[in-house]
Design an enzyme around this catalytic site. Structure first.
Site: not given
Ligand code: ZN
Length: 322
Positions: A104, A122, A199, A179
């Protein structure tokens, strides 16, 4: 003339979670007392003011409000916190299959290239996982050249760093960290309020139409930390008035705790506001305004105006605040 006395909200604000269908989803979120509409529920957005899924208030005088409307019109409930967007998104994820390997952006990159979206850092708390479950966390390339070359050559096994996980484990995943959740993992995720994912690798999977999902290689490569930066969390534990409090992270975007109560705990809401999700057990919450049953799968906001409260029962909550 009679002066109107504005009554302050001294109750928890319960939210209606949003269940999101995902190709990698399953049925484990049924454990949280949610009504299912599909056999492939991958995400429960428990506390969300994101346009891709808005929580609705379930109780009290703001019943029926979206969280975004509550945030915009009643900032006092949130300690007059001065940010345009609601800062946090709380989810429970059931990774029934491997999720794509992703990364991200940070706030600066997202606001430039993703129409003012926030970046995404996150935190994961592993509620449950199968024996031998793993996550992808970081990679082994030392330079960007090496990183790009390994991606071009498809050397994913060599590039990606995999870590075995167990229930109760937790991970801090700052923006820029490569991740992926792997098959058989049930986690609670606290994240910045963003839905931007780049992605990098999808295991060359194809859907029923023979199509691969889109990759975002260029953006993913530019936002990835190379070499990988590891973030070890040093947890702190203390017991206070019947509540076992584990502090996982006190970060730039959010702080995360676990509250474990066996019989009865007294607490004071002394943050701008707090978000709490019941991940185990059941109990009751008592405030000056009344009594509120709590059960596994409930997601609540503890507003700035809440004051002192008591939780009884044998119950575990994951709690966060900005
Ligand atoms: Zn994520």
């Amino acid at each position: 003339m009679r002066k109107k006395v504005r009554k302050e909200v001294r109750s928890p604000i319960f939210l209606q979670p949003i269940l999101q269908e995902r190709i990698w989803g399953g049925e484990k979120l049924k454990r949280f007392n949610y009504e299912f509409t599909s056999d492939f529920i991958g995400e429960c957005w428990g506390i969300s003011a994101h346009p891709h899924g808005q929580s609705i208030v379930r109780n009290g005088k703001y019943k029926g409000f979206t969280l975004e409307r509550l945030w915009n019109e009643n900032r006092k409930l949130f300690g007059n916190y001065k940010k345009r967007k609601f800062p946090i998104l709380v989810k429970i994820l059931d990774a029934n299959k491997d999720l794509s390997v992703q990364v991200h952006p940070n706030d600066e990159f997202a606001s430039l290239y993703e129409n003012g979206e926030l970046g995404k850092t996150e935190f994961w708390y592993v509620i449950d996982c199968k024996e031998g479950a793993e996550i992808v966390y970081g990679h082994h390339a030392q330079t960007k050249e090496q990183f790009i070359k390994m991606i071009e050559q498809g050397k994913w096994g060599e590039l990606l760093h995999r870590i075995p996980i167990r229930p109760g484990d937790f991970f801090y995943v700052p923006s820029g960290t490569i991740h992926a959740l792997c098959e058989g993992t049930l986690i609670l995720e606290i994240q910045q309020n963003s839905d931007t994912t780049y992605r990098l690798y999808d295991y060359d999977r194809v859907d029923s139409n023979g199509e691969k999902r889109e990759l975002h290689l260029e953006k993913a490569i530019s936002v990835s930390n190379v070499p990988h930066k590891d973030f070890q969390l040093n947890i702190q534990q203390r017991e206070e008035n019947g509540v076992k409090i584990t502090t996982f992270v006190r970060g730039k975007y959010f702080s995360v705790y676990k509250w474990s109560i066996e019989l009865k705990g007294s607490l004071l809401q002394d943050k701008v506001f707090q978000l709490a999700s019941v991940i185990e057990g059941e109990g009751r919450m008592y405030t000056i305004e009344g009594e509120f049953p709590l059960r596994k799968g409930d997601h609540i906001i503890l507003p700035a105006t809440l004051g002192k409260f008591i939780i009884t029962g044998n119950i575990t909550l994951i709690v966060s605040h900005p």
